[in-house]
Design an enzyme around this catalytic site. Structure first.
Site, PDB file in Angstrom:
ATOM      1  N   GLU A   1      44.444  47.841  52.889  1.00  0.00           N
ATOM      2  CA  GLU A   1      43.120  47.353  53.274  1.00  0.00           C
ATOM      3  C   GLU A   1      42.521  48.439  54.155  1.00  0.00           C
ATOM      4  O   GLU A   1      43.246  49.125  54.885  1.00  0.00           O
ATOM      5  CB  GLU A   1      43.204  46.022  54.016  1.00  0.00           C
ATOM      6  CG  GLU A   1      43.867  44.902  53.228  1.00  0.00           C
ATOM      7  CD  GLU A   1      43.253  44.633  51.861  1.00  0.00           C
ATOM      8  OE1 GLU A   1      42.016  44.791  51.705  1.00  0.00           O
ATOM      9  OE2 GLU A   1      44.007  44.262  50.943  1.00  0.00           O
TER      10      GLU A   1
ATOM     11  N   HIS B   1      43.105  40.007  49.416  1.00  0.00           N
ATOM     12  CA  HIS B   1      42.613  41.102  50.268  1.00  0.00           C
ATOM     13  C   HIS B   1      43.336  41.161  51.610  1.00  0.00           C
ATOM     14  O   HIS B   1      42.769  41.600  52.605  1.00  0.00           O
ATOM     15  CB  HIS B   1      41.089  41.048  50.459  1.00  0.00           C
ATOM     16  CG  HIS B   1      40.344  41.190  49.182  1.00  0.00           C
ATOM     17  ND1 HIS B   1      40.416  42.317  48.392  1.00  0.00           N
ATOM     18  CD2 HIS B   1      39.521  40.329  48.537  1.00  0.00           C
ATOM     19  CE1 HIS B   1      39.663  42.137  47.323  1.00  0.00           C
ATOM     20  NE2 HIS B   1      39.126  40.947  47.383  1.00  0.00           N
TER      21      HIS B   1
END
Length: 187
Positions: free
Chosen positions: A15, A165
């Site tokens: 990320e 995510h």
């Protein structure tokens, strides 16, 4: 797929800092989480996991968009190690798993590592060999379409586990897809 000559598949999902208004140019995005799992090439089980938040230095304040997308909070990264220390931690962890190969969903993760290593004047921590599981998945299905990770799970009838995510959760989900691809015969 001729990928069965490795003892371990190092599946990583990153990320990075991001925004929805273009205020953080692509070349200034920084890794804020490394999620990694070590998939055993003999048992097809995850032998170990690595998760590390990273304190960004170019854009130290996360955007609301980034926080909403990743669920990573400002306090998660404020006391986290910086990139150089995080890479040292990752390399120490991977050193316990000989003959591993870096894998990710697409080429983004590899490109982001290369970009951040260049910025911090560090050597790229992996061999040149990389498995793009997103590409392998399309080949596995015999289609040209490129699936997102969540779409691939849905296509296989698998549940997305954890938070999408988030690096560690996505790495686990990618490992589940790859395990399926390498152990199930296509009908």
């Amino acid at each position: 797929m001729n990928n069965q000559n490795h003892s371990y598949y190092l599946i990583i999902d990153l990320e990075a800092t991001c925004c929805d208004r273009g205020t953080v140019p692509r070349q200034e995005m920084e890794i804020i989480e490394i999620g990694a799992v070590m998939l055993n090439g003999n048992t097809w089980e995850i032998d170990s996991e690595f998760q590390q938040f990273i304190q960004p230095v170019r854009n130290p304040q996360l955007t609301p968009f980034c926080t909403n997308l990743t669920s990573i909070q400002q306090q998660d990264i404020e006391t986290a190690p910086k990139f150089i220390e995080a890479i040292a931690n990752l390399k120490e962890w991977t050193s316990s798993f000989p003959n591993n190969i870096f894998c990710s969903w697409g080429n983004y993760d590899k490109s982001q590592f290369i970009q951040d290593c260049k910025y911090h004047h560090l050597p790229y921590p992996f061999s040149a060999e990389h498995i793009n599981i997103k590409e392998e998945f399309s080949k596995y299905l015999g289609v040209s379409k490129r699936f997102g990770m969540a779409q691939a799970l849905e296509y296989l009838g698998m549940e997305l586990k954890g938070t999408h995510h988030r690096g560690i959760d996505d790495a686990r989900n990618i490992a589940a897809i790859y395990r399926y691809m390498l152990t199930q015969k296509r009908s």
